[in-house]
Structures are given as structure tokens and as C-alpha cells.
Motif scaffolding. Structure first.
Motif, PDB file in Angstrom:
ATOM      1  N   HIS A   1    -184.763  99.275  -7.048  1.00 13.24           N
ATOM      2  CA  HIS A   1    -183.614  99.868  -7.725  1.00 13.24           C
ATOM      3  C   HIS A   1    -184.095 101.102  -8.474  1.00 13.24           C
ATOM      4  O   HIS A   1    -185.209 101.121  -9.008  1.00 13.24           O
TER       5      HIS A   1
ATOM      6  N   GLN B   1    -179.855 100.800   3.973  1.00 14.72           N
ATOM      7  CA  GLN B   1    -179.773 100.019   2.739  1.00 14.72           C
ATOM      8  C   GLN B   1    -179.698  98.524   3.042  1.00 14.72           C
ATOM      9  O   GLN B   1    -179.060  98.105   4.012  1.00 14.72           O
TER      10      GLN B   1
ATOM     11  N   ARG C   1    -177.890  95.936   2.224  1.00 13.16           N
ATOM     12  CA  ARG C   1    -176.612  95.634   1.568  1.00 13.16           C
ATOM     13  C   ARG C   1    -176.493  94.139   1.274  1.00 13.16           C
ATOM     14  O   ARG C   1    -176.860  93.296   2.097  1.00 13.16           O
ATOM     15  N   GLY C   2    -175.992  93.845   0.076  1.00 10.91           N
ATOM     16  CA  GLY C   2    -175.842  92.453  -0.317  1.00 10.91           C
ATOM     17  C   GLY C   2    -177.114  91.814  -0.829  1.00 10.91           C
ATOM     18  O   GLY C   2    -177.134  90.631  -1.139  1.00 10.91           O
ATOM     19  N   VAL C   3    -178.184  92.603  -0.946  1.00  9.89           N
ATOM     20  CA  VAL C   3    -179.464  92.086  -1.436  1.00  9.89           C
ATOM     21  C   VAL C   3    -179.682  92.569  -2.861  1.00  9.89           C
ATOM     22  O   VAL C   3    -179.593  93.776  -3.140  1.00  9.89           O
ATOM     23  N   ASN C   4    -179.958  91.648  -3.763  1.00 14.40           N
ATOM     24  CA  ASN C   4    -180.145  91.975  -5.168  1.00 14.40           C
ATOM     25  C   ASN C   4    -181.610  91.902  -5.572  1.00 14.40           C
ATOM     26  O   ASN C   4    -182.379  91.110  -5.010  1.00 14.40           O
TER      27      ASN C   4
ATOM     28  N   ALA D   1    -179.392  93.171  -9.552  1.00 18.80           N
ATOM     29  CA  ALA D   1    -178.565  94.313  -9.177  1.00 18.80           C
ATOM     30  C   ALA D   1    -178.779  94.626  -7.703  1.00 18.80           C
ATOM     31  O   ALA D   1    -179.866  94.393  -7.149  1.00 18.80           O
ATOM     32  N   GLN D   2    -177.751  95.179  -7.064  1.00 15.39           N
ATOM     33  CA  GLN D   2    -177.831  95.582  -5.668  1.00 15.39           C
ATOM     34  C   GLN D   2    -178.973  96.583  -5.475  1.00 15.39           C
ATOM     35  O   GLN D   2    -179.127  97.546  -6.216  1.00 15.39           O
TER      36      GLN D   2
ATOM     37  N   SER E   1    -180.993  99.659  -4.309  1.00 13.33           N
ATOM     38  CA  SER E   1    -180.507 101.029  -4.135  1.00 13.33           C
ATOM     39  C   SER E   1    -180.697 101.508  -2.694  1.00 13.33           C
ATOM     40  O   SER E   1    -181.496 100.955  -1.935  1.00 13.33           O
ATOM     41  N   GLU E   2    -179.971 102.558  -2.352  1.00 17.72           N
ATOM     42  CA  GLU E   2    -180.085 103.127  -1.003  1.00 17.72           C
ATOM     43  C   GLU E   2    -181.433 103.834  -0.857  1.00 17.72           C
ATOM     44  O   GLU E   2    -181.815 104.646  -1.707  1.00 17.72           O
TER      45      GLU E   2
ATOM     46  N   ASN F   1    -183.703  89.062   3.070  1.00 16.08           N
ATOM     47  CA  ASN F   1    -183.503  90.399   2.521  1.00 16.08           C
ATOM     48  C   ASN F   1    -183.076  91.410   3.583  1.00 16.08           C
ATOM     49  O   ASN F   1    -183.376  92.598   3.497  1.00 16.08           O
TER      50      ASN F   1
END
Length: 376
Positions: free
Chosen positions: A112, A128, A130-133, A147-148, A150-151, A246
Motif C-alpha cells: 500500500h 492490481q 483486487r479484493g486483497v487487503n 486496506a486494499q 494499491s495499484e 492473494n
């Protein structure tokens, strides 16, 4: 001692290390490095020393460079302070009679911007997860939480070469810190895995496309770790062929990971550590696949993923595994080998204390002997 458990307690020679049993404590993130600086500390030393009766400890994921960090309060192995902090840990484990490898970690896209001084994470490709914190110091509510991711942006070839150099230096640092060896985290959707798995790698250069190209980064990093430690017997590799964790998915994992195992055998690394999926309704790893890995890889094979003593006995007896990792049972059972040996009940862990905090949920779990002798 029960025959069901007996194979776990046979000694094992791994390279030039003599292991007293076949039980491995796998790497588990605990997010308790000292701040500022993400430095391993006395609390971590006590934690690992308490668990030194394992045949082998693999320390928690330890980032090789600031851009390789993906979770708050995880330790690094870059700075002199970080190396000195890990020396406290390895000295404590060795004083308690244990053996410990460092797990070298670059998370790639699983980070992140708040953990990277505002920089974007990097990966094989700009895809990305997506849906991985990921665990951050300040979540949406201002408190530690998830938190999600980042790209990310795609690494250039020059940057890939620089990261290979980072791995080599991290291996040197780990040896300076007193580790018995290093394990490359090439599993669970982290950077090396992001090159290996076809659906995470959209590159069209020499690091993408064909299977040979997708394994190139693994090949270069593994060889750099052998150079950094000075001995292939000091290098292990963690892989996760079927976990899809992941967001990393491969279109033909059996072919891909059989080729990876063959490659690592040619390099001569001392072990491959297979992370099996261990959640409910997770994909099963067929025994035929495990036997195929055994056929192409001559070194030590470690398996981890919701193993019980009975499942471990079966794996060792059938010959496709040499060592078994027990994961979270080690969190709350510092004397896990002794409990398994005696068929003693296992204490449950407190999930709320897994990431971040202090000694509570880290070093305050009692041994079985202490539990038996507790008044009342």
C-alpha cells in the motif's frame, strides 16, 4: 510414544544441519518489529527461542528493501540496525539449541502506498490484486487494520536486475545476522510468485510469456541467494502451486511447478517448502502431484498446511515429504513438539493478537508442563 507420531521425531540431516526432529515452524507474520526502523527485537528473540525445540524454524517474512515491504511493523534486513536486531534473535535461538532460517521477502504488488512513502508497489505487470487487503498502520478509521492493496506498476528490466542484487545482499546480511540459512518467499502471491504464475504475468519480454521466461526471475534470485550465502545448503525456496492466494493463479500449475522444482534441483538448493492451501474447501494437492515433485527434485521437501500428527505420519511414511510445517499451532503452543510427542491437547491461538501489539498473544502462551502445574 504412539506409533502414529513416531516418524515426526526421527532426526534428519538437511545439508550439513542436523535436525533433531521432522517438525518445522513455518514463517508467520506477527508485525511486532521495533519502530522506527522495523527492527527485530528482544520480544521476537524470546518468542523464537521459546519455540527452538522445532527441528527447524523459518522466521517471519523479512523484507529485502524498503519497496519490498507490504505490511506494517514487519522487520527488514537492510540496515545495520536491522541486522543487529536479527542477531539478538538468532543468538537466542541458538542458545536454546535451535536452528533458524531467515525468510527473505519482497511483496511486490501486495503493498500500500502508505507503507512505501507514497510510491506505487511494483510487480511483474501492472495488474492490481483486487479484493486483497494488506495490514497498514492506519486504516480508514485511523487505527491499525487492513486496506486494499494499491495499484502496482510493472518493473523495468533494469529494476528486476537491481532486485536480484537486493536479494543477494539480503542473503549476505542474513548470514551476518547469524541465521543458519535463508528461505526465498516465492509463494502466496508475492513478487516471485507474480512472475511465475501465468495470470499474474502479462510481460512480453524475457521475463514473461513462455514458462522458461516466467521462471527466469526465480532462477536468477535463487542463484543470487546461493552466491549471497556462499552455500546452496543454506538456501531453501517456498512455493505454493495451488493456493491461488492473494490473486496469483497459474493456468497449468502442475506443469509450471514441476518445472520450477526441477530447476531448483539443478541449482542445488537444500529444500523446497510447499505451502498447501489450508482453508475450508481449498483446492487439494493430489498425492500424484507430490510424487511428481519428488521425482524431479532430489533435495528436502517440506509441506505445510493444516497438518495433524496423523497426516504428518502418513506424509513421511509415503515418502513424498521429509519435514512437516505446523504453522499457527506454534503460535499458541511454544512446546509444540513435546505436545505432539505426548498426544497432549493443543491450546488455541487468540486471532486478535496475531498482528501487532506486545507480549500478549506473543510470548505469554504457557507450555504444556506449565499448564499441568498451574494451581487450580
Amino acid at each position: 510414544m504412539s506409533d502414529i507420531k513416531a516418524p515426526l521425531f526421527q532426526p534428519y540431516k538437511m545439508g550439513d544441519l542436523e535436525l533433531p526432529n521432522r517438525i518445522v515452524m513455518p514463517p508467520m507474520t506477527r508485525s511486532r518489529a521495533s519502530q522506527p526502523g522495523d527492527v527485530a527485537n528482544a520480544l521476537m528473540a524470546e518468542y523464537y527461542a521459546q519455540r527452538a525445540s522445532a527441528g527447524l524454524i523459518v522466521g517471519e517474512g523479512t523484507w529485502i528493501s524498503p519497496l519490498g515491504k507490504g505490511y506494517a511493523w514487519t522487520p527488514g534486513i537492510c540496515t545495520p540496525e536491522q541486522i543487529a536486531g536479527w542477531r539478538i534473535v538468532t543468538d537466542a535461538v541458538h542458545a536454546a539449541g535451535g536452528r533458524i532460517f531467515a525468510q527473505l521477502w519482497h511483496v511486490g504488488r501486495l503493498s500500500h502506498i502508505s507503507l512505501l512513502n507514497g510510491q506505487s508497489p511494483v510487480s511483474s505487470s501492472p495488474v492490481q490484486a483486487r479484493g486483497v487487503n494488506v495490514f497498514v498502520a492506519e486504516g480508514a478509521d485511523g487505527k491499525p487494520g487492513f486496506a486494499q492493496a494499491s495499484e502496482p506498476r510493472a518493473l523495468s528490466i533494469a529494476e528486476i536486475h537491481a532486485i536480484v542484487d537486493d536479494y543477494r545482499q539480503a542473503a549476505r546480511n542474513a548470514m551476518e545476522a547469524g541465521f543458519d540459512g535463508v528461505e526465498l518467499h516465492a509463494a502466496n502471491g508475492y513478487l516471485v510468485n507474480q512472475f511465475i504464475d501465468s495470470q499474474a504475468n502479462s510481460r512480453t519480454d524475457e521475463y514473461g510469456g513462455s514458462l522458461e521466461n516466467r521462471l527466469r526471475f526465480l532462477d536468477e534470485v535463487a542463484r543470487a541467494l546461493v552466491e549471497g550465502t556462499g552455500d546452496a545448503n543454506r538456501v531453501g525456496i517456498r512455493l505454493a502451486p495451488l493456493t491461488t492466494l492473494n490473486g496469483c493463479v497459474d493456468d497449468d500449475p502442475e506443469t509450471t511447478y514441476t518445472a520450477a522444482a526441477k530447476l531448483l534441483g539443478e541449482i542445488g538448493v537444500v529444500y523446497i517448502h510447499i505451502a498447501e492451501a489450508d482453508w475450508e474447501q481449498a483446492p487439494d494437492m493430489p498425492v500424484a502431484f507430490k510424487e511428481r515433485l519428488r521425482a524431479v527434485y532430489p533435495g528436502t521437501l517440506i509441506y505445510a498446511g493444516a497438518y495433524t500428527a496423523e497426516r504428518a505420519r502418513k506424509a513421511l511414511s509415503e515418502g513424498w515429504a521429509d519435514l512437516i510445517g505446523f504453522g499457527r499451532p506454534f503460535v499458541s503452543n511454544p512446546d509444540l513438539p513435546e505436545r505432539l510427542r505426548n498426544g497432549a491437547p493443543l491450546a488455541p491461538h487468540d486471532a486478535a493478537t496475531l498482528f501487532g501489539g506486545d507480549a500478549h498473544g506473543m510470548t505469554d502462551y504457557p507450555t504444556w508442563e506449565e499448564t499441568k502445574n498451574k494451581p487450580g
